[in-house]
Design a protein around this motif. Structure first.
Motif, mmCIF file in Angstrom:
data_model
loop_
_atom_site.group_PDB
_atom_site.id
_atom_site.type_symbol
_atom_site.label_atom_id
_atom_site.label_comp_id
_atom_site.label_asym_id
_atom_site.label_seq_id
_atom_site.Cartn_x
_atom_site.Cartn_y
_atom_site.Cartn_z
ATOM 1 N N PRO A 1 23.111 66.538 56.040
ATOM 2 C CA PRO A 1 22.747 65.848 54.799
ATOM 3 C C PRO A 1 21.432 65.077 54.958
ATOM 4 O O PRO A 1 21.212 64.428 55.978
ATOM 5 N N TYR B 1 24.631 65.006 41.003
ATOM 6 C CA TYR B 1 25.779 65.556 41.750
ATOM 7 C C TYR B 1 25.381 66.584 42.805
ATOM 8 O O TYR B 1 26.243 67.158 43.447
ATOM 9 N N ARG B 2 24.099 66.803 43.000
ATOM 10 C CA ARG B 2 23.663 67.803 43.975
ATOM 11 C C ARG B 2 23.448 67.141 45.334
ATOM 12 O O ARG B 2 22.825 66.088 45.433
ATOM 13 N N ARG B 3 23.943 67.792 46.368
ATOM 14 C CA ARG B 3 23.767 67.307 47.739
ATOM 15 C C ARG B 3 22.627 68.093 48.377
ATOM 16 O O ARG B 3 22.603 69.316 48.319
ATOM 17 N N ASP C 1 23.324 60.197 52.724
ATOM 18 C CA ASP C 1 24.374 61.206 52.886
ATOM 19 C C ASP C 1 24.117 62.449 52.047
ATOM 20 O O ASP C 1 25.043 63.067 51.524
ATOM 21 N N GLY C 2 22.857 62.813 51.868
ATOM 22 C CA GLY C 2 22.492 64.019 51.146
ATOM 23 C C GLY C 2 22.287 63.841 49.653
ATOM 24 O O GLY C 2 21.882 64.774 48.977
ATOM 25 N N TYR C 3 22.574 62.665 49.135
ATOM 26 C CA TYR C 3 22.455 62.422 47.696
ATOM 27 C C TYR C 3 21.288 61.498 47.392
ATOM 28 O O TYR C 3 20.993 60.582 48.170
ATOM 29 N N ASN D 1 24.555 57.260 44.752
ATOM 30 C CA ASN D 1 25.449 58.323 45.230
ATOM 31 C C ASN D 1 25.316 59.620 44.444
ATOM 32 O O ASN D 1 26.302 60.248 44.073
ATOM 33 N N GLY D 2 24.075 60.021 44.152
ATOM 34 C CA GLY D 2 23.824 61.306 43.534
ATOM 35 C C GLY D 2 23.859 61.348 42.020
ATOM 36 O O GLY D 2 23.778 62.431 41.441
#
Length: 108
Positions: free
Chosen positions: A19, A9-11, A35-37, A65-66
């Motif tokens: 990102p 869950y961390r970006r 996208d940062g994940y 997606n993280g």
């Protein structure tokens, strides 16, 4: 190698605050972001590239997606320490494999 699971869950931002995207290749490990994940990617032929992968292939982690996620194989495999962990949608899966059972962290 230690698992990256603490980063669920961390970006991740780049130095300029955008990102993180794409492959970040270090001497011992390649880390992939979308996208940062942390996120798996694929090559030109459609082969899945794990989000975390040591250069010698001894440690891989599948992310979506993280969160740790893989439906047909362990999300984390470490050949040096001889362990694997199964996750779907960021939650541990009991019994391994694609059995669809996801552990509820509340024990329900």
């Amino acid at each position: 190698m230690k698992s990256f699971k603490r980063y669920q869950y961390r970006r991740f931002p780049t130095e300029d605050g955008a990102p993180a995207n794409g492959d970040y290749i270090y001497p011992d490990v390649t880390i992939r972001f979308k996208d940062g994940y942390l996120n798996d990617s694929s090559d030109e032929e459609g082969h899945v590239l794990p989000a975390v992968e040591t250069q010698d292939g001894s440690h891989i982690e599948h992310w979506k997606n993280g969160v740790l996620h893989c439906e047909k194989e362990p999300a984390i495999v470490d050949k040096n320490d001889n362990y694997e962990e199964w996750y779907q949608e960021g939650r541990p899966v009991t019994g391994g494999g694609n059995n669809g059972r996801i552990d509820d962290p509340r024990g329900v």
